[in-house]
Design a protein around this motif. Structure first.
Motif, PDB file in Angstrom:
ATOM      1  N   GLY A  60       0.813  -1.207   0.000  1.00 56.01           N
ATOM      2  CA  GLY A  60       0.000   0.000   0.000  1.00 56.01           C
ATOM      3  C   GLY A  60       0.847   1.257   0.000  1.00 56.01           C
ATOM      4  N   ALA A  61       1.930   1.241   0.763  1.00 58.82           N
ATOM      5  CA  ALA A  61       2.845   2.384   0.760  1.00 58.82           C
ATOM      6  C   ALA A  61       3.482   2.544  -0.609  1.00 58.82           C
ATOM      7  CB  ALA A  61       3.917   2.197   1.833  1.00 58.82           C
ATOM      8  N   SER A  91      -5.713  -4.146   3.761  1.00 56.58           N
ATOM      9  CA  SER A  91      -4.977  -4.329   5.027  1.00 56.58           C
ATOM     10  C   SER A  91      -3.594  -3.682   4.898  1.00 56.58           C
ATOM     11  CB  SER A  91      -4.828  -5.823   5.338  1.00 56.58           C
ATOM     12  OG  SER A  91      -6.038  -6.505   5.158  1.00 56.58           O
ATOM     13  N   ALA A  92      -3.583  -2.405   4.591  1.00 60.45           N
ATOM     14  CA  ALA A  92      -2.364  -1.796   4.066  1.00 60.45           C
ATOM     15  C   ALA A  92      -1.937  -0.516   4.776  1.00 60.45           C
ATOM     16  CB  ALA A  92      -2.568  -1.488   2.584  1.00 60.45           C
ATOM     17  N   PHE A  93      -0.693  -0.149   4.497  1.00 59.48           N
ATOM     18  CA  PHE A  93      -0.192   1.173   4.841  1.00 59.48           C
ATOM     19  C   PHE A  93      -0.576   2.141   3.723  1.00 59.48           C
ATOM     20  CE2 PHE A  93       3.033  -1.476   7.090  1.00 59.48           C
ATOM     21  CZ  PHE A  93       2.844  -0.978   8.372  1.00 59.48           C
ATOM     22  N   ALA A  94      -0.964   3.359   4.110  1.00 58.71           N
ATOM     23  CA  ALA A  94      -1.262   4.412   3.142  1.00 58.71           C
ATOM     24  C   ALA A  94      -0.669   5.714   3.677  1.00 58.71           C
ATOM     25  CB  ALA A  94      -2.764   4.546   2.932  1.00 58.71           C
ATOM     26  N   PRO A  95       0.649   5.869   3.588  1.00 63.07           N
ATOM     27  CA  PRO A  95       1.300   7.021   4.211  1.00 63.07           C
ATOM     28  C   PRO A  95       1.013   8.332   3.503  1.00 63.07           C
ATOM     29  CG  PRO A  95       2.867   5.776   2.902  1.00 63.07           C
ATOM     30  CD  PRO A  95       1.594   4.979   2.918  1.00 63.07           C
ATOM     31  N   ASP A  96       1.125   9.394   4.253  1.00 66.70           N
ATOM     32  CA  ASP A  96       1.117  10.739   3.687  1.00 66.70           C
ATOM     33  C   ASP A  96       2.568  11.130   3.425  1.00 66.70           C
ATOM     34  OD1 ASP A  96       0.274  13.189   2.772  1.00 66.70           O
ATOM     35  OD2 ASP A  96      -0.762  13.765   4.624  1.00 66.70           O
ATOM     36  N   LYS A 138      10.679   7.456   4.127  1.00 62.84           N
ATOM     37  CA  LYS A 138       9.477   8.290   4.153  1.00 62.84           C
ATOM     38  C   LYS A 138       8.922   8.488   2.747  1.00 62.84           C
ATOM     39  CE  LYS A 138      11.063  10.859   8.243  1.00 62.84           C
ATOM     40  NZ  LYS A 138      10.058  10.316   9.163  1.00 62.84           N
ATOM     41  N   ALA A 139       7.625   8.537   2.660  1.00 60.81           N
ATOM     42  CA  ALA A 139       6.963   8.764   1.376  1.00 60.81           C
ATOM     43  C   ALA A 139       7.203  10.188   0.893  1.00 60.81           C
ATOM     44  CB  ALA A 139       5.462   8.502   1.511  1.00 60.81           C
ATOM     45  N   THR A 140       7.398  10.328  -0.399  1.00 63.73           N
ATOM     46  CA  THR A 140       7.586  11.651  -1.003  1.00 63.73           C
ATOM     47  C   THR A 140       6.370  12.080  -1.817  1.00 63.73           C
ATOM     48  OG1 THR A 140       8.685  10.667  -2.927  1.00 63.73           O
ATOM     49  CG2 THR A 140      10.090  11.357  -1.084  1.00 63.73           C
ATOM     50  N   ALA A 141       5.360  11.213  -1.900  1.00 62.59           N
ATOM     51  CA  ALA A 141       4.116  11.535  -2.606  1.00 62.59           C
ATOM     52  C   ALA A 141       2.985  10.742  -1.970  1.00 62.59           C
ATOM     53  CB  ALA A 141       4.233  11.201  -4.095  1.00 62.59           C
ATOM     54  N   ALA A 142       1.782  11.265  -2.079  1.00 67.56           N
ATOM     55  CA  ALA A 142       0.598  10.593  -1.526  1.00 67.56           C
ATOM     56  C   ALA A 142      -0.505  10.629  -2.582  1.00 67.56           C
ATOM     57  CB  ALA A 142       0.138  11.267  -0.243  1.00 67.56           C
ATOM     58  N   ALA A 143      -0.531   9.607  -3.430  1.00 64.47           N
ATOM     59  CA  ALA A 143      -1.457   9.586  -4.561  1.00 64.47           C
ATOM     60  C   ALA A 143      -2.915   9.587  -4.130  1.00 64.47           C
ATOM     61  CB  ALA A 143      -1.164   8.380  -5.444  1.00 64.47           C
ATOM     62  N   TRP A 144      -3.218   9.089  -2.907  1.00 64.32           N
ATOM     63  CA  TRP A 144      -4.616   9.051  -2.464  1.00 64.32           C
ATOM     64  C   TRP A 144      -5.202  10.451  -2.293  1.00 64.32           C
ATOM     65  CZ3 TRP A 144      -4.681  11.663   2.079  1.00 64.32           C
ATOM     66  CH2 TRP A 144      -3.567  11.568   2.928  1.00 64.32           C
TER      67      TRP A 144
END
Length: 324
Positions: A113-114, A133-138, A212-218
């Motif tokens: 998910g990340a 059942s996932a990670f969805a980071p900002d 760390k995430a550099t984008a959050a497509a959601w």
């Protein structure tokens, strides 16, 4: 103006309005697979479904979901996820997505998910995200950081760090302890199956898990979410938090972490709905009013309103002509 001429004007205006609406909705036409040397898109008007696995697993975890989707006529791809780090893994999945022509529904399980959260950013072909059942980071969040946000996960105490050597100097891989694998990862699967899964698990890089995430497509793409109430690898409250934050269309089920294996029909329904083929009249997921998709929807609404106004004016003109 005569009646026939008025009707011709109305028809022309209607065609222009419809063409304008279609252009706004579709945006720029993507290159075909033949032009890019990549894969063709889905057939029968269906989007291609791309399934991304998470840590401690491989793409075979999607087998039951993929088989059902293919039986439904979807083109399905389940590329390998390297589990070396969010930056590297997302870049690889992004390259897979760019090889596909036409619309895409992108699903990710667990750490996957990340990966999809970052890989889908900026790709106009990705029309929906499905978190299982996932990670969805900002932006600025890592899976490791999110793991500590809520109580309910036993993963941290069940990990087995193992040193590995490599061209980059090596590092530390994280496995789940064999004796705890079933309880933490897949408690609702038969023990005979989880024994093999524990033996064949693929580790995730410790350093990469903390990237760390550099984008959050959601934030720009509509999303769907499957929350597993009995998940001991990712806290269910974290999944609920992420789904609310992303304004995802969410279902909750009594499942372990591997809901795509123990409840494949539920996961397939979410993916089908995200693809626009739910068949049950369900409303689409709520989309955050931000980013390019929100702007495109607003523009489409404005064009639609203009078309209605134009139609109303032309109708009045036609009526006046008819009375002369």
């Amino acid at each position: 103006m005569g009646i026939s001429q008025s009707r011709r004007s109305m028809s022309a205006a209607a065609v222009v309005a419809l063409a304008t609406c279609a252009a706004v909705a579709a945006g720029a036409s993507p290159a075909t697979a033949a032009e890019t040397g990549g894969r063709p898109g889905g057939g029968g008007g269906k989007p291609t479904v791309v399934l991304v696995h998470g840590a401690f697993a491989d793409a075979s975890g999607w087998n039951d979901v993929a088989a059902r989707l293919m039986d439904d006529g979807f083109t399905v791809l389940a590329p390998p996820n390297g589990l070396r780090g969010l930056t590297e893994d997302a870049a690889y999945v992004a390259s897979v997505l760019k090889s596909i022509s036409g619309p895409i529904v992108l699903a990710g399980h667990s750490y996957g998910g990340a990966v999809i959260t970052q890989a889908a950013a900026g790709n106009p072909n990705v029309k929906a995200l499905v978190y299982v059942s996932a990670f969805a980071p900002d932006v600025g969040e890592s899976p490791a950081e999110l793991s500590t946000k809520f109580a309910g996960s036993d993963l941290a105490t069940a990990l087995n760090p193992v040193l590995f050597a490599g061209s980059g100097g090596g590092g530390v891989d994280l496995y789940i302890q064999t004796e705890r694998f079933r309880a933490v990862f897949a408690a609702d699967l038969p023990e005979s199956r989880t024994r093999l899964m524990a033996a064949e698990q693929r580790p995730v890089s410790q350093v990469g898990f903390a990237e760390k995430a550099t984008a959050a497509a959601w934030r720009d793409i509509p999303s769907w979410f499957v929350v597993s109430r009995q998940d001991r690898a990712i806290a269910p409250d974290l999944e609920r938090f992420e789904s609310r934050r992303a304004k995802s269309r969410t279902v909750e089920i009594d499942s372990s972490h591997v809901s795509m294996m123990s409840h494949p029909d539920v996961v397939v329904r979410q993916i089908r709905e995200a693809a626009g083929f739910a068949g049950d009249g369900a409303a689409p997921a709520e989309l955050a009013a931000t980013g390019s998709h929100g702007q495109a929807l607003a523009a489409l609404g404005a064009v639609g309103a203009a078309a209605l106004v134009s139609g109303s004016l032309l109708t009045r003109i036609a009526r006046r002509g008819a009375t002369r």
